[in-house]
Design a protein around this motif. Structure first.
Motif, PDB file in Angstrom:
ATOM      1  N   GLY A  82       0.794  -1.229   0.000  1.00  0.00           N
ATOM      2  CA  GLY A  82       0.000   0.000   0.000  1.00  0.00           C
ATOM      3  C   GLY A  82       0.820   1.270   0.000  1.00  0.00           C
ATOM      4  O   GLY A  82       0.285   2.365  -0.101  1.00  0.00           O
ATOM      5  N   LYS A 108      -4.797   2.588   1.924  1.00  0.00           N
ATOM      6  CA  LYS A 108      -5.379   1.526   2.736  1.00  0.00           C
ATOM      7  C   LYS A 108      -5.493   0.260   1.900  1.00  0.00           C
ATOM      8  O   LYS A 108      -5.975   0.282   0.772  1.00  0.00           O
ATOM      9  CB  LYS A 108      -6.758   1.948   3.242  1.00  0.00           C
ATOM     10  CG  LYS A 108      -7.372   0.961   4.180  1.00  0.00           C
ATOM     11  CD  LYS A 108      -8.654   1.470   4.774  1.00  0.00           C
ATOM     12  CE  LYS A 108      -9.220   0.442   5.729  1.00  0.00           C
ATOM     13  NZ  LYS A 108     -10.476   0.879   6.323  1.00  0.00           N
ATOM     14  N   LYS A 109      -5.047  -0.845   2.458  1.00  0.00           N
ATOM     15  CA  LYS A 109      -5.093  -2.130   1.771  1.00  0.00           C
ATOM     16  C   LYS A 109      -6.241  -2.950   2.339  1.00  0.00           C
ATOM     17  O   LYS A 109      -6.351  -3.119   3.548  1.00  0.00           O
ATOM     18  CB  LYS A 109      -3.768  -2.860   1.955  1.00  0.00           C
ATOM     19  CG  LYS A 109      -3.651  -4.132   1.167  1.00  0.00           C
ATOM     20  CD  LYS A 109      -2.271  -4.724   1.282  1.00  0.00           C
ATOM     21  CE  LYS A 109      -2.196  -6.029   0.529  1.00  0.00           C
ATOM     22  NZ  LYS A 109      -0.902  -6.662   0.660  1.00  0.00           N
ATOM     23  N   TYR A 110      -7.087  -3.448   1.458  1.00  0.00           N
ATOM     24  CA  TYR A 110      -8.240  -4.247   1.873  1.00  0.00           C
ATOM     25  C   TYR A 110      -7.882  -5.724   1.742  1.00  0.00           C
ATOM     26  O   TYR A 110      -7.962  -6.310   0.668  1.00  0.00           O
ATOM     27  CB  TYR A 110      -9.459  -3.916   1.017  1.00  0.00           C
ATOM     28  CG  TYR A 110      -9.854  -2.468   1.113  1.00  0.00           C
ATOM     29  CD1 TYR A 110     -10.499  -1.984   2.249  1.00  0.00           C
ATOM     30  CD2 TYR A 110      -9.571  -1.571   0.092  1.00  0.00           C
ATOM     31  CE1 TYR A 110     -10.844  -0.655   2.354  1.00  0.00           C
ATOM     32  CE2 TYR A 110      -9.922  -0.236   0.196  1.00  0.00           C
ATOM     33  CZ  TYR A 110     -10.553   0.212   1.331  1.00  0.00           C
ATOM     34  OH  TYR A 110     -10.893   1.540   1.433  1.00  0.00           O
ATOM     35  N   GLU A 111      -7.477  -6.304   2.871  1.00  0.00           N
ATOM     36  CA  GLU A 111      -7.045  -7.704   2.870  1.00  0.00           C
ATOM     37  C   GLU A 111      -8.182  -8.667   2.539  1.00  0.00           C
ATOM     38  O   GLU A 111      -7.951  -9.776   2.074  1.00  0.00           O
ATOM     39  CB  GLU A 111      -6.437  -8.076   4.228  1.00  0.00           C
ATOM     40  CG  GLU A 111      -5.149  -7.364   4.552  1.00  0.00           C
ATOM     41  CD  GLU A 111      -3.989  -7.784   3.664  1.00  0.00           C
ATOM     42  OE1 GLU A 111      -4.047  -8.844   3.025  1.00  0.00           O
ATOM     43  OE2 GLU A 111      -3.011  -7.020   3.607  1.00  0.00           O
ATOM     44  N   GLN A 112      -9.432  -8.257   2.781  1.00  0.00           N
ATOM     45  CA  GLN A 112     -10.572  -9.133   2.525  1.00  0.00           C
ATOM     46  C   GLN A 112     -10.889  -9.256   1.042  1.00  0.00           C
ATOM     47  O   GLN A 112     -11.650 -10.126   0.631  1.00  0.00           O
ATOM     48  CB  GLN A 112     -11.833  -8.622   3.249  1.00  0.00           C
ATOM     49  CG  GLN A 112     -11.740  -8.608   4.754  1.00  0.00           C
ATOM     50  CD  GLN A 112     -11.027  -7.379   5.293  1.00  0.00           C
ATOM     51  OE1 GLN A 112     -10.717  -6.454   4.550  1.00  0.00           O
ATOM     52  NE2 GLN A 112     -10.748  -7.376   6.586  1.00  0.00           N
ATOM     53  N   SER A 113     -10.309  -8.410   0.244  1.00  0.00           N
ATOM     54  CA  SER A 113     -10.552  -8.433  -1.191  1.00  0.00           C
ATOM     55  C   SER A 113      -9.963  -9.692  -1.807  1.00  0.00           C
ATOM     56  O   SER A 113      -9.005 -10.265  -1.286  1.00  0.00           O
ATOM     57  CB  SER A 113      -9.918  -7.194  -1.825  1.00  0.00           C
ATOM     58  OG  SER A 113      -9.982  -7.269  -3.220  1.00  0.00           O
ATOM     59  N   ASN A 142      -8.382  -9.685  -4.555  1.00  0.00           N
ATOM     60  CA  ASN A 142      -7.108  -9.257  -5.131  1.00  0.00           C
ATOM     61  C   ASN A 142      -6.763  -7.879  -4.567  1.00  0.00           C
ATOM     62  O   ASN A 142      -7.015  -6.854  -5.194  1.00  0.00           O
ATOM     63  CB  ASN A 142      -7.201  -9.226  -6.663  1.00  0.00           C
ATOM     64  CG  ASN A 142      -5.850  -9.117  -7.329  1.00  0.00           C
ATOM     65  OD1 ASN A 142      -4.868  -8.743  -6.697  1.00  0.00           O
ATOM     66  ND2 ASN A 142      -5.808  -9.431  -8.611  1.00  0.00           N
ATOM     67  N   PRO A 143      -6.185  -7.838  -3.349  1.00  0.00           N
ATOM     68  CA  PRO A 143      -5.910  -6.561  -2.691  1.00  0.00           C
ATOM     69  C   PRO A 143      -4.998  -5.632  -3.496  1.00  0.00           C
ATOM     70  O   PRO A 143      -5.169  -4.422  -3.478  1.00  0.00           O
ATOM     71  CB  PRO A 143      -5.233  -6.954  -1.375  1.00  0.00           C
ATOM     72  CG  PRO A 143      -5.510  -8.388  -1.177  1.00  0.00           C
ATOM     73  CD  PRO A 143      -5.783  -8.973  -2.517  1.00  0.00           C
ATOM     74  N   ASP A 182      -6.968  -3.723  -5.984  1.00  0.00           N
ATOM     75  CA  ASP A 182      -7.683  -2.614  -5.326  1.00  0.00           C
ATOM     76  C   ASP A 182      -6.782  -1.406  -5.143  1.00  0.00           C
ATOM     77  O   ASP A 182      -7.223  -0.270  -5.277  1.00  0.00           O
ATOM     78  CB  ASP A 182      -8.238  -3.059  -3.965  1.00  0.00           C
ATOM     79  CG  ASP A 182      -9.456  -3.939  -4.100  1.00  0.00           C
ATOM     80  OD1 ASP A 182     -10.095  -3.911  -5.175  1.00  0.00           O
ATOM     81  OD2 ASP A 182      -9.775  -4.652  -3.141  1.00  0.00           O
TER      82      ASP A 182
END
Length: 189
Positions: free
Chosen positions: A65, A84-89, A91-92, A95
């Motif tokens: 990020g 901000k990194k969305y780990e739940q994605s 493919n973060p 994002d």
């Protein structure tokens, strides 16, 4: 009827917008792609960035990020910030790259770089000298506008109020602007 197509592509004006998007986020996004559409989106984002911003702007987006924006025209300064990194994605990294899928994302990165350069200048005279030098360089029109916006924010050049806008209360004017935009979008929602 005789129709002729002018195929004079050799003399076509090349865009001055060729910012570069690099970094481990691209490799990570490709490795973690779930389907061909995600790979296509990655290449589309990279192509879009190459058509926006100044040609010497380099945006390095890391898989964690971290974003590092630099431009050799403006010295060795580089601005570093974190997305901000969305780990739940699924493919973060993709994002993270989507932040640069439109012109606004690239211009925001350049704006952050100019703010960083001006904030880390020693004094007002130094800021003004840098602004004068940077504005004399051949820049894309959008980058020149971003340079002016950053200089106005830092007080290097005076902010010229637009006709009908109250410069004494910019927050109130911004709220009015948002309500006008909302009214226009209500027609389509």
């Amino acid at each position: 009827m005789d129709l002729k197509v002018n195929n004079n592509y050799k003399n076509a004006r090349k865009p001055s917008f060729t910012a570069q998007l690099r970094g481990t986020a691209i490799r990570s996004a490709i490795r973690n792609a779930k389907d061909g559409f995600q790979i296509g989106e990655i290449s589309e984002i990279i192509s879009n960035v190459q058509e926006m911003g100044d040609k010497a702007t380099v945006i390095n987006c890391c898989a964690d990020g971290t974003v590092i924006v630099s431009n050799n025209k403006f010295g060795i300064s580089a601005h570093k910030y974190k997305l901000k990194k969305y780990e739940q994605s699924d493919n973060p990294a993709l994002d993270l790259l989507r932040n640069f899928s439109n012109e606004n994302g690239v211009l925001k990165a350049e704006y952050n770089l100019f703010n960083y350069i001006f904030e880390h200048s020693k004094n007002t005279a130094s800021k003004k000298a840098k602004y004068k030098f940077y504005s004399s360089l051949p820049l894309s029109g959008t980058t020149k506008g971003i340079l002016d916006a950053a200089a106005k924010k830092q007080g290097i050049i005076p902010a010229t109020p637009m006709p009908g806008i109250n410069a004494k209360n910019p927050e109130e004017e911004f709220e009015k602007f948002k309500s006008i935009i909302l009214k226009n979008f209500e027609k389509y929602i």
